[in-house]
Design a protein around this motif. Sequence first.
Motif, PDB file in Angstrom:
ATOM      1  N   ARG A 197       0.879  -1.167   0.000  1.00 11.11           N
ATOM      2  CA  ARG A 197       0.000   0.000   0.000  1.00 11.11           C
ATOM      3  C   ARG A 197       0.919   1.219   0.000  1.00 11.11           C
ATOM      4  NH1 ARG A 197      -2.431  -2.399   4.778  1.00 11.11           N
ATOM      5  NH2 ARG A 197      -3.135  -4.474   4.181  1.00 11.11           N
ATOM      6  N   ARG A 231       1.712   4.996   0.991  1.00  9.96           N
ATOM      7  CA  ARG A 231       1.245   5.965   1.997  1.00  9.96           C
ATOM      8  C   ARG A 231       1.411   7.352   1.399  1.00  9.96           C
ATOM      9  NH1 ARG A 231      -0.995   5.314   6.314  1.00  9.96           N
ATOM     10  NH2 ARG A 231      -1.091   6.810   8.029  1.00  9.96           N
ATOM     11  N   ILE A 232       0.276   7.975   1.069  1.00  5.92           N
ATOM     12  CA  ILE A 232       0.343   9.193   0.270  1.00  5.92           C
ATOM     13  C   ILE A 232      -0.424  10.346   0.919  1.00  5.92           C
ATOM     14  CG2 ILE A 232       0.566   7.772  -1.801  1.00  5.92           C
ATOM     15  CD1 ILE A 232      -2.265   8.622  -2.604  1.00  5.92           C
ATOM     16  N   ASN A 264      -2.981   5.352   3.708  1.00 10.29           N
ATOM     17  CA  ASN A 264      -2.609   4.327   2.743  1.00 10.29           C
ATOM     18  C   ASN A 264      -3.620   4.319   1.610  1.00 10.29           C
ATOM     19  OD1 ASN A 264      -0.295   3.474   4.016  1.00 10.29           O
ATOM     20  ND2 ASN A 264      -1.233   1.701   5.004  1.00 10.29           N
ATOM     21  N   THR A 265      -3.150   4.065   0.420  1.00  9.96           N
ATOM     22  CA  THR A 265      -3.979   4.160  -0.775  1.00  9.96           C
ATOM     23  C   THR A 265      -5.210   3.262  -0.734  1.00  9.96           C
ATOM     24  OG1 THR A 265      -2.372   2.613  -1.754  1.00  9.96           O
ATOM     25  CG2 THR A 265      -2.221   4.931  -2.399  1.00  9.96           C
ATOM     26  N   TYR A 266      -5.093   2.077  -0.118  1.00  6.78           N
ATOM     27  CA  TYR A 266      -6.198   1.144  -0.249  1.00  6.78           C
ATOM     28  C   TYR A 266      -7.448   1.590   0.499  1.00  6.78           C
ATOM     29  CZ  TYR A 266      -5.579  -1.412   4.260  1.00  6.78           C
ATOM     30  OH  TYR A 266      -5.502  -1.779   5.587  1.00  6.78           O
ATOM     31  N   ALA A 313      -9.037   3.812  -2.240  1.00  3.97           N
ATOM     32  CA  ALA A 313      -9.442   2.969  -3.374  1.00  3.97           C
ATOM     33  C   ALA A 313     -10.662   2.129  -3.015  1.00  3.97           C
ATOM     34  CB  ALA A 313      -8.280   2.068  -3.801  1.00  3.97           C
ATOM     35  N   TRP A 366      -5.120  13.997  -4.418  1.00  9.43           N
ATOM     36  CA  TRP A 366      -4.036  13.218  -3.808  1.00  9.43           C
ATOM     37  C   TRP A 366      -2.719  13.454  -4.529  1.00  9.43           C
ATOM     38  CZ3 TRP A 366      -8.348  11.060  -6.128  1.00  9.43           C
ATOM     39  CH2 TRP A 366      -8.145  10.423  -7.364  1.00  9.43           C
ATOM     40  N   PHE A 416       1.164  11.592  -4.879  1.00  6.07           N
ATOM     41  CA  PHE A 416       2.167  10.576  -4.570  1.00  6.07           C
ATOM     42  C   PHE A 416       3.460  11.325  -4.265  1.00  6.07           C
ATOM     43  CE2 PHE A 416      -0.844   7.989  -6.965  1.00  6.07           C
ATOM     44  CZ  PHE A 416      -0.875   6.830  -6.205  1.00  6.07           C
ATOM     45  N   VAL A 418      -7.842   0.697  -7.868  1.00 12.10           N
ATOM     46  CA  VAL A 418      -6.453   1.069  -7.599  1.00 12.10           C
ATOM     47  C   VAL A 418      -5.874   1.847  -8.774  1.00 12.10           C
ATOM     48  CG1 VAL A 418      -4.153   0.191  -7.055  1.00 12.10           C
ATOM     49  CG2 VAL A 418      -6.158  -0.931  -6.090  1.00 12.10           C
ATOM     50  N   LEU A 422      -6.088   5.706  -9.106  1.00 11.16           N
ATOM     51  CA  LEU A 422      -5.160   6.594  -8.401  1.00 11.16           C
ATOM     52  C   LEU A 422      -3.977   6.994  -9.272  1.00 11.16           C
ATOM     53  CD1 LEU A 422      -5.150   4.825  -4.910  1.00 11.16           C
ATOM     54  CD2 LEU A 422      -6.373   6.894  -5.573  1.00 11.16           C
TER      55      LEU A 422
END
Length: 338
Positions: free
Chosen positions: A123, A125-126, A216-218, A221, A241, A243, A305, A308
């Motif tokens: 995952r 972290r963004i 975390n991205t998930y 998503a 968002w 990255f 996912v 993103l």
Amino acid sequence: MNTKTSILALMVAATATTAAAEGELNLYSSRHYDTDERLYSDFTEATGITINRIEGKADELIERMKAEGANSPADILLTVDTSRLERAKDAGVLQSIESDVLEARVPAYMQDEDNQWFGFSQRARIIFFDKTDVTNPPKSYVDLADPAYAGKVCHRSSSNVYSQTLLASVIANHGEEAAKGWAKGVVDNFARDPQGGDTDQLRGLVSGECDISISNTYYFARAIRKDVDGLPADARANIGWVFPAQNAEGAHMNLSGGGVAANAPNKDNAIKFMEYLASDQAQQYFSAGNDEYPAVPGVGISPSVATLGMFKPDDLDATTIANNVPAAQKIFNEVGWK
């Protein structure tokens, strides 16, 4: 045989001619996702190996394995985050294994240096932000300490492993003194005391409690794929968002992984399961079922996912991150990050 044939297909072929793979596997897991059921049932269908599960919090499972000692029935420990995997290794509840499949499929930076644990999903972290209030969002983790973002940042507590490994990666990439200054700057920019989980940081953007958060991205998503309380589609439309550190080290990655228990009574079956988790089929399901990034390069990701976008991940060795966690906790205490 076509080189793209999955590991799972190979196991199916093998079990068609022999019953040697049949038996049991005792899995201790702190992964709390209902979608993992498909991973277990597909493995059993392919191999005939029955999975017996004990689920709980990672630290509790590690302590249980320690207390059980040589009599522990555990064959595999599955958990989330590099620091917990390393904690299990340090506790002596895992063992080194040999597997050409895992060596070939799991990138070296996601393997323990002694092959006691392997990462199977990731995952990123963004940084997330409220597009209506923030026109110039942070481009890196370092930027989060910029005084321009005073009173805008939400984050989890310092006791959370995601917080610990993020700071541990900052230490590894920028040095301990710079990391301490960064942590102090982030504390100065907090919109509220650290609280809640990653979804709560995203909800903070919706409620207006904060303008910038880390997650975390998930978690995001998942809200794209299905309804998540507090993150309706109209509110998500205002969330942007970033990255981080795309011109530097790249986005910090959290791992979910596992290792074979030190006293595994079914070691061969445990290795088979670990190898299955690195198969194309299982890797795709980590993404489709739980909105994670596969650990194995080249495996497709789910639409939620993919929404993103593409990014550069930080390929800092996971063991290096884990080794910096104690220093990270010390810094948290020194700067007053609750």
